[in-house]
Design an enzyme around this catalytic site. Sequence first.
Site, PDB file in Angstrom:
ATOM      1  N   ASN A   1     -34.163 -13.428 -28.620  1.00  0.00           N
ATOM      2  CA  ASN A   1     -34.831 -12.395 -28.787  1.00  0.00           C
ATOM      3  C   ASN A   1     -34.425 -11.255 -29.865  1.00  0.00           C
ATOM      4  OD1 ASN A   1     -36.553 -10.119 -27.777  1.00  0.00           O
ATOM      5  ND2 ASN A   1     -36.426 -10.875 -25.692  1.00  0.00           N
TER       6      ASN A   1
ATOM      7  N   HIS B   1     -10.035 -13.505 -36.923  1.00  0.00           N
ATOM      8  CA  HIS B   1      -9.005 -13.397 -37.860  1.00  0.00           C
ATOM      9  C   HIS B   1      -7.389 -13.340 -37.359  1.00  0.00           C
ATOM     10  CE1 HIS B   1     -11.963 -11.335 -40.607  1.00  0.00           C
ATOM     11  NE2 HIS B   1     -12.531 -10.945 -39.227  1.00  0.00           N
TER      12      HIS B   1
ATOM     13  N   GLY C   1     -29.077  -9.458 -22.326  1.00  0.00           N
ATOM     14  CA  GLY C   1     -28.876  -8.628 -23.519  1.00  0.00           C
ATOM     15  C   GLY C   1     -27.517  -8.197 -23.712  1.00  0.00           C
TER      16      GLY C   1
ATOM     17  N   THR D   1     -14.914 -14.478 -23.099  1.00  0.00           N
ATOM     18  CA  THR D   1     -13.643 -14.624 -24.145  1.00  0.00           C
ATOM     19  C   THR D   1     -12.945 -16.102 -23.573  1.00  0.00           C
ATOM     20  OG1 THR D   1     -12.148 -13.503 -22.092  1.00  0.00           O
ATOM     21  CG2 THR D   1     -13.179 -12.319 -24.234  1.00  0.00           C
TER      22      THR D   1
ATOM     23  N   LYS E   1     -21.086 -15.747  -9.272  1.00  0.00           N
ATOM     24  CA  LYS E   1     -21.599 -16.337  -8.247  1.00  0.00           C
ATOM     25  C   LYS E   1     -21.877 -17.854  -8.790  1.00  0.00           C
ATOM     26  CE  LYS E   1     -26.272 -15.008  -8.159  1.00  0.00           C
ATOM     27  NZ  LYS E   1     -27.610 -14.596  -7.501  1.00  0.00           N
TER      28      LYS E   1
END
Length: 187
Positions: free
Chosen positions: A83, A113, A140, A163, A181
């Site tokens: 999108n 980095h 989103g 992460t 969940k």
Amino acid sequence: MSEKGKMLAGRLYDPSDEELLKLRLSARLLTEALNTTSVEYHQKRVEIVKHLFGSTGNTIHIESSFNCDYGSNIHVGDNFYANFGCVILDAAQVTFGENCLLAPQVGIYTATHPLDPTERNSGLELAKPITMGDNCWIGGHAVINPGVTLGNNVVVASGAVVTKSFGDNVVIGGNPAKVLKEIIAKP
């Protein structure tokens, strides 16, 4: 080993290398062409994406604006949709399975980095690949960080910062993302 080879191998590399500069320029010209080609010319847009990406399935749809570093390191399966406002920093491989959907403003970042300030100030960079299985839906404003692998049937909630890697059939969300969940797929 070339700087491109180092980049793709996950080693420190120099992003100002002439070959990498040319590859990024090529990607920027192709994304500029994509972003300025009218939605009335769907097939032309698909052709640009197929030229930009390393590989694609048959059905692909990307809304403008779309940005990436190289494009050639992006591999998408069939039935891929991104999108508005998607950014994929593909200094390393970014691989999507089939039937993957990206909501508006998704960021997928392989680039990173060095943590050590002396190394970081040298201008050298690193990149770690990102892989997503089949049937992934990224909400989103979600961010997928370097080195993450998501299994099949994963849903990433809007605004999540991913992460670490997750297995199949889960909804993840939060910052940092955690399992919210499990998904039980219908037969």
